[in-house]
Design an enzyme around this catalytic site. Structure first.
Site, PDB file in Angstrom:
ATOM      1  N   VAL A 241      -9.588   9.155  -2.867  1.00 15.51           N
ATOM      2  CA  VAL A 241     -10.348   8.864  -1.289  1.00 15.51           C
ATOM      3  C   VAL A 241     -10.133  10.215  -0.283  1.00 15.51           C
ATOM      4  CG1 VAL A 241     -10.066   7.134   0.903  1.00 15.51           C
ATOM      5  CG2 VAL A 241      -9.427   6.598  -1.600  1.00 15.51           C
TER       6      VAL A 241
ATOM      7  N   ASN B 108       0.743  -1.394   0.007  1.00 21.32           N
ATOM      8  CA  ASN B 108      -0.021  -0.172  -0.033  1.00 21.32           C
ATOM      9  C   ASN B 108       0.851   1.196  -0.189  1.00 21.32           C
ATOM     10  OD1 ASN B 108      -2.592   1.718   0.845  1.00 21.32           O
ATOM     11  ND2 ASN B 108      -0.842   2.032   2.859  1.00 21.32           N
TER      12      ASN B 108
ATOM     13  N   TYR C 258       3.426   9.785 -11.020  1.00 17.97           N
ATOM     14  CA  TYR C 258       2.472   9.160 -10.075  1.00 17.97           C
ATOM     15  C   TYR C 258       1.593   8.086 -11.213  1.00 17.97           C
ATOM     16  CZ  TYR C 258      -1.254   7.955  -6.707  1.00 17.97           C
ATOM     17  OH  TYR C 258      -2.209   7.531  -5.840  1.00 17.97           O
TER      18      TYR C 258
END
Ligand SMILES: NC(=O)C1=CN([C@@H]2O[C@H](COP(=O)(O)OP(=O)(O)OC[C@H]3O[C@@H](n4cnc5c(N)ncnc54)[C@H](O)[C@@H]3O)[C@@H](O)[C@H]2O)C=CC1
Ligand SMILES: CC/C=C\C[C@H](O)C(=O)/C=C/C=C/C=C\C=C\[C@@H](O)C/C=C\CCC(=O)O
Length: 262
Positions: free
Chosen positions: A195, A100, A160
Site C-alpha cells: 500500500v 490491524n 514478517y
C-alpha cells in the site's frame, strides 16, 4: 449470515493511530455519519501523540461520543484483554474487531511475532468470547490484517512473511469454527499488496531498490490507501461468506469460507 446493519455498532481498531488503521477508522466514521444513528470507534495504539491527535481531529468531525483512543500495547496480554472487556461492558457491546496493528522488523523478529501473530490471535480470541451468540453475545465481524506476504515469499522479510502466513491459516480456521458452531461471527482476512504508505517504502531499505521494484511489479503495482479502504468497508459490511481478500490495484480476488461439516 445477515448483512451487518451499521447504526449503533461499536468497532475497535488496533494500530488505528496512523497509516492504514487510521484510514479504516475514518472510513467507518464517515459511513456511520451518513446513517441515522452514528456508531462508535475505539482506537487502540501505542502511539500516544498520534493517537491523541487523531482523536481530537476525528472527534471534531464526527462527535465527541463517537470516537475514543486508549493506549494499548497488543503484546501486553492482560491490558489488551481487559480493555476489550471494559469496552464491551462500558459502551455496552463490541460488534467489529479489526486486528490491524503490525510491524516488519527482522532485527527484532520475536517482537514481530508477538505483535503480528500473538497480538492478533489474542485480539481475535478475546473478541470471539465477547461476541459468541451461544455465550450471550450479539455476534459480529472480526477482520485480521494479513498481506500478500501471507501468501507468497518476499526476500529479506522472512519473519514478517511467517506471521502473515500464520494469520491466513488462523483466520480461515476461525471462520470454519464459527460456521460449524453458529457463533454468529464472520471472520475475514485481508491480503493487500504493498500500500502506498511511508511504511512500504521502508521495504526499499530492507530489500534494496531493485528487489523492491521487482516485488511491486510481480504483485501488480502499489495500491492506494483509498482503494484498500473501500475494500475494507465492503468486507466489513457485506462479505457474508468471503473469508479472504487478495487486494491489488487491478482488482480483488476472494476466497470463500468452508461450509459446515455436519
Ligand atoms: N503498508 C503496506 O504496504 C501494507 C501493510 N499491511 C499491514 O497493514 C497493517 C498496518 O500497516 P501500516 O498502516 O502500513 O503501518 P504503520 O506502521 O503506519 O501502522 C501500524 C500501526 O500499528 C501500531 N502498533 C505497532 N505495534 C503495536 C503494538 N505493540 N500495540 C499496538 N499497536 C501497535 C503502530 O503504532 C501503528 O499505529 C499492518 O498489519 C501491516 O502489516 C499489509 C499489507 C501492505
Ligand atoms: C512490494 C510489495 C511487497 C510486499 C508488501 C506487503 O504487502 C507488505 O505487507 C509490506 C509491508 C512492509 C513493511 C515495511 C517496513 C515496516 C517497518 C516498520 O514496521 C518497522 C517498525 C519499527 C522498526 C524500527 C524502526 O524502523 O524504527
Amino acid at each position: 449470515m445477515e448483512k451487518i446493519s451499521l447504526p449503533g455498532k461499536v468497532a475497535v481498531v488496533t494500530g488505528g493511530a496512523r497509516g492504514i488503521g487510521k484510514a479504516f477508522v475514518q472510513r467507518l466514521l464517515e459511513k456511520g455519519a451518513k446513517l441515522p444513528s452514528h456508531f462508535q470507534v475505539v482506537i487502540l495504539d501505542i502511539l500516544k501523540d498520534e493517537g491523541e491527535a487523531s482523536l481530537k481531529d476525528l472527534q471534531e468531525k464526527f462527535g465527541r461520543d463517537n470516537v475514543y483512543f486508549y493506549y494499548c500495547d497488543v503484546t501486553n496480554g492482560k491490558l489488551f484483554e481487559d480493555l476489550l472487556k471494559s469496552i464491551n461492558k462500558d459502551i455496552g457491546k463490541l460488534d467489529i474487531m479489526v486486528n490491524n496493528a503490525g510491524v516488519c522488523n527482522e532485527d527484532d523478529w520475536e517482537q514481530t511475532i508477538h505483535i503480528n501473530l500473538i497480538g492478533v490471535i489474542r485480539g481475535t480470541k478475546q473478541a470471539t468470547e465477547l461476541m459468541r451468540r451461544d455465550k450471550g453475545g450479539n455476534g459480529g465481524v472480526i477482520l485480521n490484517m494479513s498481506s500478500i506476504a501471507g501468501l507468497e515469499p518476499f526476500k529479506g522479510i522472512e519473519t514478517y512473511c511467517a506471521t502473515k502466513h500464520g494469520l491466513v491459516g488462523f483466520t480461515k480456521t476461525m471462520a470454519l469454527n464459527s460456521e460449524d458452531a453458529d457463533w454468529g461471527i464472520r471472520y475475514h482476512c485481508m491480503c493487500p499488496v504493498g500500500v502506498d504508505t511511508a511504511l512500504v517504502h521502508k521495504l526499499k531499505q530492507i530489500t534494496g531498490q531493485e528487489y523492491f521494484d521487482h516485488a511491486v511489479e510481480k504483485t501488480g503495482g502499489l495500491l492506494s490507501i483509498e482503494g484498500l479502504t473501500e475494500e475494507f468497508l465492503k468486507m466489513i459490511l457485506y462479505s457474508d461468506n468471503r473469508c479472504l481478500a487478495i487486494v491489488k490495484p487491478t482488482g480483488v480476488q476472494y476466497l470463500e469460507m468452508e461450509k459446515k461439516t455436519n
